[in-house]
Design a protein around this motif. Structure first.
Motif, PDB file in Angstrom:
ATOM      1  N   ARG A   1       0.831  -1.210   0.000  1.00  0.00           N
ATOM      2  CA  ARG A   1       0.000   0.000   0.000  1.00  0.00           C
ATOM      3  C   ARG A   1       0.862   1.255   0.000  1.00  0.00           C
ATOM      4  O   ARG A   1       0.536   2.258  -0.653  1.00  0.00           O
ATOM      5  CB  ARG A   1      -0.925  -0.035   1.212  1.00  0.00           C
TER       6      ARG A   1
ATOM      7  N   LEU B   1      -2.352  -3.476  -4.567  1.00  0.00           N
ATOM      8  CA  LEU B   1      -3.398  -3.768  -3.584  1.00  0.00           C
ATOM      9  C   LEU B   1      -3.810  -5.239  -3.630  1.00  0.00           C
ATOM     10  O   LEU B   1      -4.135  -5.834  -2.598  1.00  0.00           O
ATOM     11  CB  LEU B   1      -4.604  -2.864  -3.833  1.00  0.00           C
ATOM     12  N   ARG B   2      -3.802  -5.827  -4.822  1.00  0.00           N
ATOM     13  CA  ARG B   2      -4.066  -7.270  -4.922  1.00  0.00           C
ATOM     14  C   ARG B   2      -2.966  -8.073  -4.221  1.00  0.00           C
ATOM     15  O   ARG B   2      -3.220  -9.107  -3.592  1.00  0.00           O
ATOM     16  CB  ARG B   2      -4.164  -7.685  -6.386  1.00  0.00           C
TER      17      ARG B   2
ATOM     18  N   GLU C   1      -1.251  -7.060  -1.658  1.00  0.00           N
ATOM     19  CA  GLU C   1      -1.502  -6.939  -0.226  1.00  0.00           C
ATOM     20  C   GLU C   1      -2.659  -7.834   0.208  1.00  0.00           C
ATOM     21  O   GLU C   1      -2.592  -8.507   1.245  1.00  0.00           O
ATOM     22  CB  GLU C   1      -1.809  -5.488   0.117  1.00  0.00           C
ATOM     23  N   ALA C   2      -3.707  -7.880  -0.588  1.00  0.00           N
ATOM     24  CA  ALA C   2      -4.868  -8.690  -0.227  1.00  0.00           C
ATOM     25  C   ALA C   2      -4.537 -10.182  -0.255  1.00  0.00           C
ATOM     26  O   ALA C   2      -5.095 -10.959   0.525  1.00  0.00           O
ATOM     27  CB  ALA C   2      -6.026  -8.378  -1.168  1.00  0.00           C
ATOM     28  N   GLN C   3      -3.622 -10.575  -1.158  1.00  0.00           N
ATOM     29  CA  GLN C   3      -3.290 -12.001  -1.229  1.00  0.00           C
ATOM     30  C   GLN C   3      -2.654 -12.491   0.069  1.00  0.00           C
ATOM     31  O   GLN C   3      -2.847 -13.636   0.466  1.00  0.00           O
ATOM     32  CB  GLN C   3      -2.333 -12.247  -2.404  1.00  0.00           C
ATOM     33  N   ARG C   4      -1.939 -11.641   0.762  1.00  0.00           N
ATOM     34  CA  ARG C   4      -1.274 -12.051   1.991  1.00  0.00           C
ATOM     35  C   ARG C   4      -2.167 -11.852   3.224  1.00  0.00           C
ATOM     36  O   ARG C   4      -2.166 -12.689   4.124  1.00  0.00           O
ATOM     37  CB  ARG C   4       0.032 -11.274   2.142  1.00  0.00           C
ATOM     38  N   TYR C   5      -2.909 -10.751   3.269  1.00  0.00           N
ATOM     39  CA  TYR C   5      -3.568 -10.375   4.514  1.00  0.00           C
ATOM     40  C   TYR C   5      -5.087 -10.488   4.494  1.00  0.00           C
ATOM     41  O   TYR C   5      -5.705 -10.510   5.557  1.00  0.00           O
ATOM     42  CB  TYR C   5      -3.189  -8.936   4.895  1.00  0.00           C
ATOM     43  N   ALA C   6      -5.722 -10.531   3.327  1.00  0.00           N
ATOM     44  CA  ALA C   6      -7.185 -10.576   3.270  1.00  0.00           C
ATOM     45  C   ALA C   6      -7.659 -12.021   3.219  1.00  0.00           C
ATOM     46  O   ALA C   6      -7.024 -12.879   2.590  1.00  0.00           O
ATOM     47  CB  ALA C   6      -7.698  -9.811   2.050  1.00  0.00           C
ATOM     48  N   ALA C   7      -8.772 -12.304   3.903  1.00  0.00           N
ATOM     49  CA  ALA C   7      -9.350 -13.645   3.877  1.00  0.00           C
ATOM     50  C   ALA C   7      -9.988 -13.884   2.517  1.00  0.00           C
ATOM     51  O   ALA C   7     -10.745 -13.050   2.011  1.00  0.00           O
ATOM     52  CB  ALA C   7     -10.390 -13.792   4.989  1.00  0.00           C
ATOM     53  N   SER C   8      -9.689 -15.041   1.946  1.00  0.00           N
ATOM     54  CA  SER C   8     -10.204 -15.338   0.608  1.00  0.00           C
ATOM     55  C   SER C   8     -10.355 -16.849   0.481  1.00  0.00           C
ATOM     56  O   SER C   8      -9.596 -17.629   1.064  1.00  0.00           O
ATOM     57  CB  SER C   8      -9.247 -14.817  -0.469  1.00  0.00           C
TER      58      SER C   8
END
Length: 687
Positions: free
Chosen positions: A617, A640-641, A643-650
């Motif tokens: 970010r 941002l993708r 960052e989301a791959q490591r920290y966002a639940a998916s």
């Protein structure tokens, strides 16, 4: 569920770790209980308990003068016990006390490391006395505990559970197991460094160079292994399995002794052994007994052989015994060739046979009178007929074979023939030989082992101390010395079916027999087969077997230098593999971090001031304003993708999402390198 007292649960980590270390030290010292003085064992237990009490009560440790006084007392007691502070026994006693005393000044990590070192050293001293499988298992458990305490000492932060440190310690031990195996297989065994234990045989039961009437009965209570035998072909009949030990010819009325060296070497008594039939080949694994004789079947005419042996290592005697030039102080495996059908001794009467009819005056008058009656009733009877008459008396006279015939007095033969009519093998053999000598028939007592128990697991015959036996030899014209086992006349099952006299089972043994009569025998067979494998492949892994291993691998091996070269090559190869593994491991970083680093490098080459530890970010916030809006948005979306791959639940597959990010990385419109970040032109040649 029982809960621990509040004092235990509220104990700080330092106290918990100290108590665990004290428990491990207690196990290390307990394994030495049979080899250290009682005062040393008691003092060590008191010191460890005192240190544990100080830890639980959060009390201060004793001062310098207290520790100095205890050290002085320990050194003085060691000297009074062993008359020295040097040597194996005194050194082990002292190191155990020093280990316990060192726990009283266990304040810092430095002190803990000293305790670890002393504990490992104390653990090593167990091999001074025993290298058995049980000892190895106990040491392995203690080693795991010490490694756990050592790993736990290197975790200074927080309160990590001990089980976590135990798992790490077990993993470290497993990683070191291949190295240990290679060193064991190839490290040159050079005497006397290999096979340190040897003289720790004090109190070990076994055959004796003399025989007092009643001594062999105590061996029947000892179920420990004396030796193991493996035959190349079919085993001989059980009634011929006599393993010859000391031959006793002199009798003082109570004790049988070997013949004096000068008399036993007389030339008129020496005659070649006359064998018949095919030889019997077998291998013996002899347990340490601190005696110089090699136990072999009757009769062995060639020297027993073992790796590295020579004919000069063993000495034959005229009475078919083989003697080593040194006591057997460690496990010994040798091969022998014997004939169970043989004759030995002079075939004609010689002067030296008079020594075998001698009897001490004033002993066994009724036995002497019995011999006169037998002579008078059969004036012209042959020696063989007199022997048969004595054996018939044993079979039909109400004599019994027992472990507890009572305490014999001065006239042992008289009491056996006329009063008690009960005895163990040495009572029967001694009384029979006394009667034979009273009949002017040369006779002597032979001790050794008779028979053995076949282990169905590994095919070895196990000969125990309870198989110790005594029999007689009589001299007959044209035959020489002939074996006569009078015990077989009293109890034929002793030599035919090998039914031994057993002491009554204890509480545990009785419970096992009640559950299953065969379970205890099966468990013992499995354990002894395992122990035998340990003896064969670990304790008896000699330098010759090392060289044989190299030859089987196709390498030329003639002495220990070849072992050293092979070990050196393996060490170099292992070091090279370790270096390659380290380099490969350094390159195998987190793929997500690799993408982030590559993004930072791209922006840095474009002249963007990127912080060294910038997150995705933050990188998106530092994108240059000179980029086209579409390019800027594409880079921002990709970061941002990431960052989301490591920290966002998916619910998506993380590996697939990361592969997509790597593929898109090459297609992104990264800004071009700025001229300021390009490499400066090379200076003119003449500059």
């Amino acid at each position: 569920m029982t809960q621990l007292p509040p004092r235990w649960t509220a104990l700080p980590r330092e106290g918990r770790d100290t108590l665990f270390l004290l428990a491990v030290i207690g196990w290390v010292v307990a394994m030495q209980a049979a080899h250290i003085p009682l005062w040393c064992l008691g003092l060590t237990a008191v010191l460890l308990a005192w240190r544990a009490w100080l830890t639980l009560r959060l009390r201060p440790l004793p001062g310098l003068w207290t520790r100095a006084l205890l050290l002085t007392l320990a050194v003085g007691a060691t000297y009074l016990t062993h008359r020295t502070i040097l040597g194996r026994d005194a050194g082990v006693t002292l190191i155990v006390v020093l280990l316990a005393l060192k726990t009283l000044e266990l304040r810092a990590r430095r002190d803990a490391f000293v305790v670890f070192f002393l504990s490992f050293f104390t653990l090593l001293t167990h091999f001074f006395y025993s290298q058995s499988l049980l000892t190895a298992l106990g040491i392995l458990l203690a080693l795991w505990g010490l490694l756990t305490a050592l790993v736990n000492a290197h975790m200074p932060v927080g309160r990590p559970p001990l089980w976590h440190a135990a798992r790490l310690a077990g993993g470290m031990a497993l990683l070191g197991a291949p190295i240990m195996l290679v060193l064991f297989m190839l490290f040159p065994r050079m005497a006397p460094l290999w096979g340190i234990p040897g003289d720790g045989l004090t109190g070990r039961s076994g055959l004796s160079p003399s025989m007092s009437v009643g001594t062999l009965a105590s061996l029947a209570l000892d179920d420990s292994v004396a030796m193991r035998v493996r035959f190349e072909g079919p085993p001989p009949p059980r009634h011929t399995q006599y393993f010859r030990g000391p031959v006793l010819s002199q009798f003082d009325g109570r004790e049988w002794l070997p013949q004096q060296a000068g008399l036993s070497s007389r030339g008129d008594l020496i005659a070649p052994v006359r064998t018949r039939g095919e030889p019997l080949r077998y291998e013996v694994t002899l347990e340490p007994n601190n005696r110089p004789w090699l136990l072999v079947l009757e009769a062995t005419t060639t020297p027993p052989r073992w790796p590295g042996s020579s004919p000069r290592d063993v000495v034959p005697t005229p009475d078919l015994q083989w003697l080593l030039r040194r006591p057997v102080t460690d496990l010994m495996r040798y091969e022998a060739v014997s004939h169970v059908d043989f004759q030995h001794g002079p075939g004609e009467p010689v002067l030296g046979l008079q020594d075998f009819v001698a009897l001490p005056p004033g002993f066994n008058p009724r036995t002497l009178a019995l011999a006169q009656d037998m002579r008078r009733q059969a004036a012209k009877a042959s020696p063989q007929a007199l022997i048969d008459q004595a054996l018939a008396r044993l079979r039909t006279g109400g004599y019994t074979y027992t472990l507890s015939p009572g305490l014999y007095g001065q006239h042992t033969a008289d009491e056996f023939w006329f009063d008690r009519k009960a005895g163990f093998c040495e009572h029967i053999a001694s009384s029979f030989v006394v009667l034979m000598r009273a009949l002017d028939i040369p006779a002597r007592v032979v001790t050794g082992y008779q028979g053995g128990e076949l282990n169905p697991v590994d095919g070895f015959f196990t000969v125990r101390q309870s198989d110790a036996h005594a029999w007689a030899e009589v001299w007959l014209a044209q035959q020489g010395w002939v074996r006569i086992d009078p015990t077989a006349s009293v109890a034929p099952s002793r030599t035919d079916t090998l039914q031994r006299l057993r002491p009554p089972p204890g509480l545990f043994g009785g419970a096992m027999l009640a559950i299953s009569p065969t379970l205890s025998q099966q468990l013992r067979a499995v354990w002894e087969a395992t122990n035998n494998r340990w003896n064969q492949w670990v304790l008896n892994y000699t330098q010759s077997r090392q060289l044989d291993l190299l030859r089987q691998l196709g390498l030329r091996a003639s002495d220990w230098t070849d072992l050293a070269y092979a070990l050196m090559v393996l060490v170099i190869a292992a070091s090279g593999l370790g270096a390659v593994w380290t380099l490969w491991e350094r390159r195998q970083s987190d793929p997500w971090l690799r993408l982030l680093v590559r993004a930072r490098q791209r922006l840095a080459r474009a002249g963007v001031a990127v912080p060294p530890q910038a997150t995705p970010r933050q990188l998106a916030q530092h994108l240059p304003v000179s980029l086209a809006p579409m390019d800027n948005q594409a880079l921002r979306d990709w970061l941002l993708r990431l960052e989301a791959q490591r920290y966002a639940a998916s619910s998506a597959d993380p590996a697939l999402a990361l592969a997509t990010l790597e593929r898109d990385f090459a297609r992104l419109p990264w800004p071009s390198p700025s001229p300021a970040s390009a490499s400066p032109p090379a200076p003119p040649r003449g500059a």
